[in-house]
Scaffold this active site. Structure first.
Site, PDB file in Angstrom:
ATOM      1  N   LYS A  65       1.422  17.258  -5.022  1.00  0.00           N
ATOM      2  CA  LYS A  65       1.166  16.040  -4.553  1.00  0.00           C
ATOM      3  C   LYS A  65      -0.534  16.214  -4.266  1.00  0.00           C
ATOM      4  CE  LYS A  65       5.119  14.534  -1.891  1.00  0.00           C
ATOM      5  NZ  LYS A  65       5.733  14.057  -0.672  1.00  0.00           N
ATOM      6  N   ASP A 101       4.236   7.610   1.572  1.00  0.00           N
ATOM      7  CA  ASP A 101       4.972   8.382   2.607  1.00  0.00           C
ATOM      8  C   ASP A 101       4.905   7.877   3.718  1.00  0.00           C
ATOM      9  OD1 ASP A 101       6.187  10.117   0.488  1.00  0.00           O
ATOM     10  OD2 ASP A 101       4.716  11.720   0.767  1.00  0.00           O
TER      11      ASP A 101
END
Length: 277
Positions: A65, A101
């Site tokens: 990420k 997220d």
């Protein structure tokens, strides 16, 4: 047919292909969505090649990420402030990084768990990429207080400094019992994924509160077991997984799919359903 992929290592567990295929069927779209397991040293090269060959979008999971954000030419505010990205989209002149997220977590808490965040006290266990991906969104949703606790105290302090919000504070792991109780306890450490023991006091969650693991499946099991022993309501991050995927789907296709049918499909196949993608 537009091609999409989820990058990770490991990635064989990922439910992202099933989720996006279900969303596409719901919206009458045709697409191809695959998994791609890639080592960190090769991620940038493999991702660039995917998009050079016409890839339409990518989800990114552990451990890539931070590298996904570094690879991008432009990033949305959520990705920039978190320092990590879980979605890559090709744009004119390069790649656009997104982080969905936090939005996915807040939506699951509000709409599926029926937990109002405004005015609540929350505890965030962990200060790594998973925690950074949701911390700002939790504050944006109106928390009165967010306490960040990490085994490495410096990491918690650094995250709080980045948040630049007087409602956020850091504390050592040893202070957990003293700081309790909280309306919401969010587990964002890698303990479950790594199979490490999870030592938490029993009185962390206030009456009517919720314990929430950002992982789903086997990685969430230790935290959910602790919550069961403590006698508090708890859930894994399957709902967050579906909601963050819907945010990515909307970025790519311009329409946000209905998430409840897809959540129900996945839950039926994995009653205690983990990893972070």
């Amino acid at each position: 047919m537009p091609r999409y992929v989820v990058f990770g290592q490991p990635v064989g567990h990922s439910r992202s292909p099933a989720i996006h295929r279900a969303f596409a069927a719901q919206c009458g779209l045709a697409l191809r969505y695959d998994r791609c397991e890639v080592a960190p040293a090769a991620f940038a090269e493999v991702a660039r090649d995917f998009f050079a060959r016409g890839g339409a979008g990518a989800n990114v999971t552990l451990p890539h990420k931070a590298a996904a954000l570094a690879l991008a030419d432009v990033a949305d505010p959520a990705a920039r402030r978190a320092g990590v990205a879980n979605v890559l989209t090709p744009v004119a002149g390069g790649l656009h990084a997104h982080n969905t997220d936090g939005a996915g977590l807040v939506r699951d808490l509000h709409e599926r768990q029926r937990l109002t965040l405004e005015g609540r006290r929350a505890l965030l266990l962990g200060a790594g990429g998973a925690a950074r991906g949701v911390a700002w969104n939790l504050l944006d949703a109106g928390l009165a207080e967010l306490l960040v606790v990490n085994r490495t105290e410096r990491a918690a302090a650094e995250l709080v400094a980045r948040l630049e919000d007087p409602r956020a504070a850091a504390a050592p792991w040893s202070a957990l019992a003293e700081a309790a109780p909280f309306d919401l306890v969010i587990h964002a450490t890698a303990a479950g994924v790594l199979g490490q023991p999870l030592a938490l006091p029993s009185g962390l969650v206030a009456a009517g509160g919720l314990a929430y693991d950002l992982s789903y499946g086997s990685a969430a099991a230790p935290f959910l077991a602790w919550a069961a022993r403590a006698g508090v309501a708890a859930c894994d991050g399957l709902g967050m997984l579906v909601e963050q995927a819907a945010e990515a789907f909307a970025i790519w296709h311009g329409v946000r799919p209905a998430t409840d049918p897809v959540y129900a499909m996945l839950r039926a196949s994995m009653p205690v359903a983990a990893s972070l993608a």
